[in-house]
Scaffold this motif. Structure first.
Motif, PDB file in Angstrom:
ATOM      1  N   LEU A  66       0.823  -1.210   0.000  1.00  0.00           N
ATOM      2  CA  LEU A  66       0.000   0.000   0.000  1.00  0.00           C
ATOM      3  C   LEU A  66       0.857   1.259   0.000  1.00  0.00           C
ATOM      4  CD1 LEU A  66      -2.781  -1.047   2.557  1.00  0.00           C
ATOM      5  CD2 LEU A  66      -2.960  -0.955   0.060  1.00  0.00           C
ATOM      6  N   GLU A  67       1.937   1.248   0.793  1.00  0.00           N
ATOM      7  CA  GLU A  67       2.813   2.418   0.851  1.00  0.00           C
ATOM      8  C   GLU A  67       3.532   2.646  -0.478  1.00  0.00           C
ATOM      9  OE1 GLU A  67       5.357   1.659   4.115  1.00  0.00           O
ATOM     10  OE2 GLU A  67       3.862   2.170   5.654  1.00  0.00           O
ATOM     11  N   SER A  68       3.862   1.553  -1.170  1.00  0.00           N
ATOM     12  CA  SER A  68       4.535   1.707  -2.467  1.00  0.00           C
ATOM     13  C   SER A  68       3.625   2.328  -3.522  1.00  0.00           C
ATOM     14  CB  SER A  68       5.032   0.344  -2.959  1.00  0.00           C
ATOM     15  OG  SER A  68       3.946  -0.521  -3.215  1.00  0.00           O
ATOM     16  N   HIS A  69       2.322   2.259  -3.310  1.00  0.00           N
ATOM     17  CA  HIS A  69       1.358   2.853  -4.238  1.00  0.00           C
ATOM     18  C   HIS A  69       0.791   4.166  -3.717  1.00  0.00           C
ATOM     19  CE1 HIS A  69       1.575  -1.200  -5.895  1.00  0.00           C
ATOM     20  NE2 HIS A  69       1.000  -0.747  -7.005  1.00  0.00           N
ATOM     21  N   GLY A  70       1.506   4.767  -2.758  1.00  0.00           N
ATOM     22  CA  GLY A  70       1.138   6.095  -2.288  1.00  0.00           C
ATOM     23  C   GLY A  70       0.015   6.140  -1.279  1.00  0.00           C
ATOM     24  N   ILE A  71      -0.345   5.012  -0.658  1.00  0.00           N
ATOM     25  CA  ILE A  71      -1.409   4.988   0.352  1.00  0.00           C
ATOM     26  C   ILE A  71      -0.780   5.091   1.733  1.00  0.00           C
ATOM     27  CG2 ILE A  71      -3.324   3.653   1.319  1.00  0.00           C
ATOM     28  CD1 ILE A  71      -3.650   2.349  -1.402  1.00  0.00           C
ATOM     29  N   ASP A  72      -1.247   6.057   2.517  1.00  0.00           N
ATOM     30  CA  ASP A  72      -0.694   6.299   3.848  1.00  0.00           C
ATOM     31  C   ASP A  72      -1.210   5.242   4.812  1.00  0.00           C
ATOM     32  OD1 ASP A  72       0.551   7.348   6.023  1.00  0.00           O
ATOM     33  OD2 ASP A  72      -0.876   9.000   6.315  1.00  0.00           O
TER      34      ASP A  72
END
Length: 354
Positions: free
Chosen positions: A93-99
């Motif tokens: 999720l973080e790699s796709h810009g989701i905090d």
């Protein structure tokens, strides 16, 4: 005023009342098994109850003895696997810009509070780091923290064990003398309403007995099928996953969702094909439970619309926590029995008045 007082009392002592209700459910289940045994063996009620309790104790002891080491090992492996998969999901999720920082709020707050509480001790220990021994403040702070954590763990263990013994004691007490408590409830009812109260109490007891027996059969079927299916697929920890799926089957709808998420997370460590196979297995087991076993076994016990049940589960779960979530179905079943009784009782009266 009496209704308001009862509502306030229930709100403040909800945990205790739900614990007592759990003991009553256990008593109803034991009484149902005792009555079922009485249809085949003509023995006194106390003797039949003793036989049922001994058989259940032997079965639980056998499962614990034969599968104790397996359960412990698979539980440890399963815990590490799920933690690893959660870390992978967060990284994805973080790699796709989701905090995903919202998941760290509890840890951050506890860490901040811990650092804030230990700042004096840390400062003292840093000041005395060049000395041969730590300062008295550091020793007192560390000793106090150790004692505090020890007491918390001790009291938590005592509370959990105490709750188990309370439920067991209440269940055995209710099952040993069901007539005494039945007559006691009727004695508290005004004489002019005693006939209606007798019908309502008997109907509630019969409904809960049928539901509990059907629920036990469903839980065993879900647990065994999940265990065998995951073992055939080759998922590690299939035995403990089958146990948790069977136990979570006690909670309709929500329990199945939680069990499915756990099964899929545990299966991801073996690859995408085993994970997809486990997902298909979970959907098949859920379909078997929802569309085959439950309608066949509980069609005469309960007839509650799924949306109504799910809404009450969410409401009771938010208000009363895990207790409300787990006991939502029997509580709704009791309310439905009372509503149905008053509807059928008042309908003839209205017809006669017209």
């Amino acid at each position: 005023m009496l209704f308001t007082a009862a509502l306030v009392f229930t709100w403040y002592f909800a945990a205790t009342l739900l614990l007592i209700f759990t003991g009553m459910l256990l008593g109803v289940g034991l009484n149902a098994l005792t009555n079922a045994l009485g249809r085949h063996v003509h023995l006194p009620h106390a003797v039949r109850l003793a036989i049922v309790c001994i058989v259940l104790a032997v079965l639980l002891s056998g499962v614990a003895y034969l599968g104790g080491a397996t359960i412990a090992d698979q539980a440890s492996v399963l815990s590490n696997t799920i933690k690893s998969q959660i870390s992978h999901v967060r990284s994805f999720l973080e790699s796709h810009g989701i905090d995903t920082s919202v998941f760290d709020l509890g840890n951050a707050n506890s860490a901040a509070s811990s650092s804030g509480d230990l700042t004096p001790a840390t400062t003292a220990s840093n000041q005395n780091s060049h000395g041969p021994l730590p300062g008295a403040g550091a020793l007192a702070s560390s000793g106090g923290a150790i004692v505090s954590q020890t007491f918390k763990l001790l009291f938590g263990a005592i509370s959990a064990v105490g709750n188990v013994f309370i439920v067991l004691f209440l269940g055995l007490a209710f099952a040993a003398q069901p007539g005494v408590y039945h007559d006691g409830l009727l004695f508290l009812t005004p004489a002019k309403h005693r006939m209606r109260a007798t019908l309502i109490i008997d109907r509630i007891g019969e409904t809960l007995e049928r539901w509990l027996i059907a629920q036990i059969i469903v839980m065993i079927a879900v647990g065994v099928v999940t265990w065998i299916g995951l073992a055939i697929i080759g998922i590690p920890g299939s035995f403990i996953l089958g146990i948790q799926a069977g136990l979570l089957a006690f909670i309709p709808t929500v329990g199945a969702i939680i069990a499915g998420v756990v099964v899929v997370l545990a299966s991801l460590a073996s690859g995408w094909i085993p994970a997809l196979s486990a997902l298909v297995l979970f959907l098949g087991v859920h379909a078997m439970e929802s569309y085959v076993l439950t309608p066949i076994l509980q069609r005469q016990a309960l007839d509650i619309p799924p949306a109504t049940l799910f809404a009450f589960q969410i409401l009771l779960g938010v208000v009363f926590g895990i207790w409300g979530l787990a006991l939502a179905l029997p509580l709704v079943a009791i309310a439905k029995v009372m509503i149905d009784h008053f509807k059928t009782y008042e309908a003839p009266s209205l017809a006669e008045t017209a």
